[in-house]
Design an enzyme around this catalytic site. Structure first.
Site, mmCIF file in Angstrom:
data_model
loop_
_atom_site.group_PDB
_atom_site.id
_atom_site.type_symbol
_atom_site.label_atom_id
_atom_site.label_comp_id
_atom_site.label_asym_id
_atom_site.label_seq_id
_atom_site.Cartn_x
_atom_site.Cartn_y
_atom_site.Cartn_z
ATOM 1 N N LEU A 1 0.867 -1.171 0.000
ATOM 2 C CA LEU A 1 0.000 0.000 0.000
ATOM 3 C C LEU A 1 0.908 1.226 0.000
ATOM 4 C CD1 LEU A 1 -2.668 -0.890 2.749
ATOM 5 C CD2 LEU A 1 -2.949 -1.058 0.270
ATOM 6 N N ASP A 2 0.434 2.305 -0.627
ATOM 7 C CA ASP A 2 1.203 3.544 -0.611
ATOM 8 C C ASP A 2 1.403 4.022 0.826
ATOM 9 O OD1 ASP A 2 1.233 3.549 -3.366
ATOM 10 O OD2 ASP A 2 -0.508 4.870 -3.547
ATOM 11 N N LYS A 3 2.403 4.834 1.015
ATOM 12 C CA LYS A 3 2.745 5.352 2.341
ATOM 13 C C LYS A 3 1.536 5.937 3.068
ATOM 14 C CE LYS A 3 5.403 9.068 4.512
ATOM 15 N NZ LYS A 3 6.306 10.229 4.269
#
Length: 315
Positions: free
Chosen positions: A140-142
């Site tokens: 997942l993105d940051k």
């Protein structure tokens, strides 16, 4: 002391013409193709006693040797960090990733990552699937929150990666977007790849690329924004962010894909409350690697997302 795992296999005549990495992946199904490619590139594979290359074409009849080094401690160090666990058993752990937490160490993020937290919580995770990203099945993105599954064993990792690749996994997100989509439900299906100018971005407006499918449903509309439920049928990098932006409805606070979009109405105040892209990996359903039964996991909305909704609802 753990010793290396040395495996030998005689390629049959019908293997003629096959790539070495592809053939070894079929021969040793407990290892992922990327893992085998890494072993070959690191010099741990030979054909008739000679060092081999990933793309070597077999002639049939060769003696193939693959050596799997004994697991070593992952480069990341274990850190006692806050970690919300949604489900855990002998095979895997599903966590609720917090906003601002990078999944694994990389440039500019040597510590404080999800991997660092997992190494502290899960025994023997080091070395599962590689040293830098132990147990990581997907990312997942940051600034995206929510469900992430991590494998505890190599066998589980292989099974889970296969489930993701063959689309046996149901991934449902919640997002807050600019404006109100005209259609209550829509399917976005495009080819997908890196942006031709900004290589940090991705786009569905390419002539050649991998297929990407996003389905969304509008759950609620507000003054200048909407709450949408998104089913991710493929798992391309930034897929939801790019697809929704190119459909005219970028995520609130998405500085990369929605930089040119000015918030209207209450959406502006909601963005101030959020401070990060409004995307939450809400639900995850996948076949358990040991039992085969579908496991359903749900991550509750984080406080900042709830606060943004409260603003949008005028409460």
């Amino acid at each position: 002391m753990v010793t290396p795992d040395a495996r030998e296999h005689r390629a049959p005549p019908e293997a003629r013409g096959e790539r070495l990495d592809q053939y070894l992946t079929r021969t040793f199904p407990d290892l992922t193709r990327s893992r085998i490619q890494g072993l070959i590139e690191a010099g741990h594979a030979s054909v008739d006693g000679k060092p081999a290359k990933v793309a070597l074409r077999l002639k049939g009849g060769e003696l193939l040797t693959l050596t799997i080094p004994a697991p070593v401690a992952a480069v990341p160090v274990a850190e006692e960090l806050p970690l919300t666990v949604l489900h855990e058993d002998r095979e895997l752990v599903v966590v609720d990733k917090a906003a601002g937490m990078v999944v694994h160490p990389g440039a500019g993020h040597a510590s404080g990552t999800l991997v660092n937290a997992l190494l502290h919580r899960v025994k023997d995770l080091a070395g599962v699937g590689g040293e830098l990203r132990p147990g990581i099945v997907h990312r997942l993105d940051k600034d995206t929150t929510g469900c992430m599954v991590v494998a505890k064993h190599e066998k589980s990792l292989v099974a889970l990666q296969k489930a993701f690749k063959t689309r046996e996994v149901e991934k449902t997100y919640l997002a807050l977007v600019h404006g109100a989509p005209k259609a209550a439900e829509a399917r976005i299906e495009t080819l997908y790849g890196r942006h031709p100018v900004n290589r940090q971005r991705f786009t569905g407006k390419v002539k050649e690329g991998k297929p990407a499918i996003t389905v969304y449903r509008v759950l609620e509309t507000f003054d200048g924004a909407a709450l949408v439920e998104v089913d991710l049928l493929t798992g391309r990098t930034h897929q939801i962010r790019a697809h929704l932006a190119e459909a005219g409805h970028p995520l609130l606070c998405d500085s990369m894909y929605g930089a040119g979009r000015k918030a209207k109405g209450r959406a502006d105040e909601a963005q101030e409350v959020l401070g990060r892209q409004a995307l939450h990996a809400w639900k995850l359903a996948f076949p358990h690697p040991r039992t085969g039964k579908v496991l359903h996991v749900e991550a509750p909305l984080p406080a900042d997302f709830k606060a943004a909704l409260k603003v949008l609802r005028g409460r």
